[in-house]
Structure formats: structure tokens, C-alpha cells
Design a protein around this motif. Structure first.
Motif, PDB file in Angstrom:
ATOM      1  N   VAL A 127       0.783  -1.218   0.110  1.00 49.78           N
ATOM      2  CA  VAL A 127       0.086  -0.008   0.035  1.00 49.78           C
ATOM      3  C   VAL A 127       0.863   1.284  -0.087  1.00 49.78           C
ATOM      4  O   VAL A 127       1.444   1.874   0.846  1.00 49.78           O
ATOM      5  CB  VAL A 127      -0.963  -0.160   1.207  1.00 49.78           C
ATOM      6  N   THR A 128       1.319   1.689  -1.091  1.00 53.55           N
ATOM      7  CA  THR A 128       2.224   2.594  -1.445  1.00 53.55           C
ATOM      8  C   THR A 128       1.652   4.064  -1.622  1.00 53.55           C
ATOM      9  O   THR A 128       0.489   3.982  -1.971  1.00 53.55           O
ATOM     10  CB  THR A 128       3.141   2.481  -2.451  1.00 53.55           C
ATOM     11  N   ASN A 134      -2.827   6.329  -7.798  1.00 56.13           N
ATOM     12  CA  ASN A 134      -3.373   5.804  -9.136  1.00 56.13           C
ATOM     13  C   ASN A 134      -4.760   4.800  -8.837  1.00 56.13           C
ATOM     14  O   ASN A 134      -5.008   3.948  -9.465  1.00 56.13           O
ATOM     15  CB  ASN A 134      -2.256   4.968  -9.821  1.00 56.13           C
ATOM     16  N   HIS A 135      -5.394   4.951  -7.454  1.00 55.38           N
ATOM     17  CA  HIS A 135      -6.364   4.492  -7.078  1.00 55.38           C
ATOM     18  C   HIS A 135      -6.286   2.825  -7.079  1.00 55.38           C
ATOM     19  O   HIS A 135      -7.235   1.940  -7.564  1.00 55.38           O
ATOM     20  CB  HIS A 135      -7.650   4.698  -7.734  1.00 55.38           C
ATOM     21  N   THR A 136      -5.220   2.280  -6.906  1.00 52.55           N
ATOM     22  CA  THR A 136      -5.054   0.801  -6.935  1.00 52.55           C
ATOM     23  C   THR A 136      -4.750   0.270  -5.284  1.00 52.55           C
ATOM     24  O   THR A 136      -3.964  -0.684  -5.300  1.00 52.55           O
ATOM     25  CB  THR A 136      -3.792   0.329  -7.745  1.00 52.55           C
ATOM     26  N   GLU A 173      -4.384  -5.105  -7.098  1.00 50.12           N
ATOM     27  CA  GLU A 173      -5.267  -6.083  -7.815  1.00 50.12           C
ATOM     28  C   GLU A 173      -6.240  -5.331  -8.786  1.00 50.12           C
ATOM     29  O   GLU A 173      -6.323  -6.110 -10.023  1.00 50.12           O
ATOM     30  CB  GLU A 173      -5.808  -6.869  -6.757  1.00 50.12           C
ATOM     31  N   ARG A 174      -6.697  -4.473  -8.372  1.00 49.71           N
ATOM     32  CA  ARG A 174      -7.729  -3.628  -9.185  1.00 49.71           C
ATOM     33  C   ARG A 174      -7.641  -2.142  -9.196  1.00 49.71           C
ATOM     34  O   ARG A 174      -7.160  -1.631  -8.129  1.00 49.71           O
ATOM     35  CB  ARG A 174      -8.875  -4.100  -8.963  1.00 49.71           C
ATOM     36  N   TYR A 175      -8.278  -1.532 -10.198  1.00 53.09           N
ATOM     37  CA  TYR A 175      -8.453  -0.033  -9.911  1.00 53.09           C
ATOM     38  C   TYR A 175      -9.833   0.189  -9.301  1.00 53.09           C
ATOM     39  O   TYR A 175     -10.671  -0.383  -9.722  1.00 53.09           O
ATOM     40  CB  TYR A 175      -8.534   0.626 -11.402  1.00 53.09           C
ATOM     41  N   LEU A 180     -11.463   8.491  -0.467  1.00 57.30           N
ATOM     42  CA  LEU A 180     -10.829   8.300   0.693  1.00 57.30           C
ATOM     43  C   LEU A 180      -9.218   8.210   0.670  1.00 57.30           C
ATOM     44  O   LEU A 180      -8.473   8.512   1.537  1.00 57.30           O
ATOM     45  CB  LEU A 180     -11.753   7.001   1.417  1.00 57.30           C
ATOM     46  N   GLY A 181      -8.861   7.536  -0.560  1.00 55.33           N
ATOM     47  CA  GLY A 181      -7.469   7.385  -0.780  1.00 55.33           C
ATOM     48  C   GLY A 181      -6.729   8.663  -0.835  1.00 55.33           C
ATOM     49  O   GLY A 181      -5.678   8.855  -0.432  1.00 55.33           O
ATOM     50  N   TYR A 182      -7.437   9.548  -1.625  1.00 54.73           N
ATOM     51  CA  TYR A 182      -7.080  10.899  -1.719  1.00 54.73           C
ATOM     52  C   TYR A 182      -6.982  11.651  -0.794  1.00 54.73           C
ATOM     53  O   TYR A 182      -6.112  12.723  -0.335  1.00 54.73           O
ATOM     54  CB  TYR A 182      -7.616  11.610  -2.687  1.00 54.73           C
ATOM     55  N   GLY A 183      -8.118  11.484   0.342  1.00 56.47           N
ATOM     56  CA  GLY A 183      -7.937  11.939   1.750  1.00 56.47           C
ATOM     57  C   GLY A 183      -6.764  11.791   2.498  1.00 56.47           C
ATOM     58  O   GLY A 183      -6.231  12.386   3.193  1.00 56.47           O
ATOM     59  N   VAL A 184      -6.431  10.344   2.358  1.00 54.68           N
ATOM     60  CA  VAL A 184      -5.100   9.824   3.218  1.00 54.68           C
ATOM     61  C   VAL A 184      -3.801  10.636   2.375  1.00 54.68           C
ATOM     62  O   VAL A 184      -3.178  11.077   3.226  1.00 54.68           O
ATOM     63  CB  VAL A 184      -5.027   8.433   2.921  1.00 54.68           C
TER      64      VAL A 184
END
Length: 268
Positions: A127-128, A134-136, A173-175, A180-184
């Protein structure tokens, strides 16, 4: 750049009519914009067109605030919604350039302090930062809003990560488009910069690029420049904010977005 006052969106407007006389070069564009506004009942549109390092056309159409009869201008500030995301990544890249984030391949949890992501599936080290960009990452969509008086209930981002930051499928594994990922990512920017997310973007992007009508949320002293948000029926929406500032909290004007676009294109 087009900034629309119906909902928070912005769209790149590309016009090619180099042979037309300068005086009427954009008349066809004006006519299209006015007709589209009538057809869709959009309250306002602001436009800026840049060519070879200069803004060659900009205009506002309609009302930024229908109730107070405030006309839209190229400097009217619109809620950018998801166009906040490339601005967040621009701030992130300045931190990589400064050595405050090692690289896009650094594990996200290394940068999150005590507010770690919970990795239910796969390898935590995968989880980089890049996977968030890139939403993966395996973090599902998210997107939490607070309206009116409930704005005060918005949790701090570290609390939001602890509550909702779960990796639900294997990283890579997938897009899966993730607010929330961009909040992080916004929280990573804040921690790495050692100052608030909004302060850092102002310092690293908005001020250097002369984006004087840009901020995260509506910054102090900029309230009079914001366009009111309207619903599909043309009714004003109450003020609202999202938990995930790094995903959708930016405001900007068409003029400022043209300046940002020229920077991205190295046409400065």
C-alpha cells in the motif's frame, strides 16, 4: 478552463481558430456557452483560454449568486470537487522533490504516524503512495459530506483514517476510484510538510503560481468571490464540506486554473 456553477466541476476548453480575427475569435464559443446554459439551466460558467504562455480569452457568464445578483467573472471561485486531486498530487511531488517523502513507492503507513491503514487483504508494504495516487491501493471509494450546522462534526483526518481507512482488496489487484485514498494523500502531505494541508498548498502552489483566487475550502477573505452551489432544480445548496480534503476541498477560478494548466504544460 470552464468552471460551472451548477455542481462543482471544471472542464478543459480547447479552442482552435487561429485564423479568425482577434475581435470575434471566441464569438462562436460565447454562443455555445450561452445556449448550453439555457438548455441545462446552469447558473453560471467561467472560462479562460491560454495559448503560448498567455491567457488570450476569459469571461464570466450568468450569476455566481442568483439571489444577490452577483455576476460571474473569470475570477469567480468554484468548488472544484475532484479536480482537487491533481492539486494534491502536485503538492505531494514538491515534497518528494524536497526529500520529505522518499518516493512514490514508499509505504503509506510509514508516513501516517499513529493513524495507520488497516490492511485486511494483501501485503501492507504494497500500500504505497503511488497506489493511493493511481487508485489501486485497495481502499474503497469513500466520500463523506457534512452540511450546514453539521460541518462542525467533520472528523480530523487522522480520526477518519482510523475509522474508515481499511484496505479491502489486495493492493495493485484492481483500480477502484477512491476519494478516501486521496483524503489519505492529503493527510500525508500535511504530515510530511509539517503544517496544515491548506497552508502547504497555498505556500507551495497557489502563491508561487499567482493563484490569488484559489484555496482549500473558502479561505479567509475570499468569501465574496465564491459561486453559490445549486442543485439540479436551481435551488441553492447549504454550505457543505467533505471529510477528505485532499480529494475534493479545493476552490479556484477559471483564471487561476489556466495559470495552473500552463504550469503543467511547461508553458509558463
Amino acid at each position: 478552463m470552464l468552471a460551472f456553477g451548477k455542481r462543482a466541476t471544471a472542464t478543459l476548453l480547447l479552442l482552435a481558430s487561429a485564423s479568425a480575427p482577434a475581435a470575434d475569435r471566441f464569438d462562436d464559443a460565447r454562443a455555445v456557452i450561452r445556449q448550453q446554459m439555457l438548455d441545462s439551466q446552469v447558473a453560471s460558467v467561467s472560462v479562460a483560454v491560454a495559448h503560448r504562455g498567455k491567457i488570450v480569452f476569459e469571461a464570466g457568464f450568468g450569476w455566481a449568486d442568483k439571489e444577490r445578483r452577483v455576476a460571474a467573472t473569470p475570477h469567480t471561485m468554484y468548488s472544484l470537487a475532484s479536480l482537487t486531486k491533481p492539486i494534491t498530487v502536485t503538492g505531494l511531488m514538491t515534497l518528494i522533490e524536497a526529500g520529505k517523502v522518499q518516493s512514490l513507492d514508499q509505504p503509506a503507513n510509514d508516513l501516517l504516524g499513529n493513524a495507520k491503514l488497516k490492511v485486511w487483504v494483501g501485503d501492507e508494504r504494497q500500500v504505497t503512495v503511488r497506489s493511493l495516487v493511481n487508485h489501486t491501493s485497495g481502499i474503497p471509494g469513500g466520500g463523506q459530506f457534512f452540511y450546514g450546522d453539521d460541518i462542525r462534526l467533520r472528523p480530523a483526518m487522522d480520526e477518519a483514517v482510523l475509522r474508515y481507512g481499511g484496505v479491502m482488496f489486495a493492493p495493485g489487484e484492481r483500480y477502484d476510484y477512491s476519494n478516501l485514498g486521496y483524503g489519505v494523500l492529503g493527510y500525508i502531505v500535511e504530515r510530511a510538510a509539517g503544517r496544515s494541508y491548506e497552508q502547504y498548498l497555498k505556500q507551495s502552489i497557489f502563491v508561487p503560481l499567482g493563484m490569488t483566487r484559489s484555496s482549500i475550502d473558502v479561505g479567509p477573505g475570499l468569501e465574496e468571490y465564491q459561486a453559490i452551489r445549486y442543485d439540479g432544480a436551481g435551488q441553492p445548496l447549504p454550505p457543505y464540506v467533505a471529510t477528505e480534503a485532499g480529494s475534493m476541498a479545493a476552490y479556484s477560478s477559471a483564471h487561476d486554473l489556466a495559470r495552473l494548466g500552463m504550469f503543467f504544460l511547461k508553458d509558463r
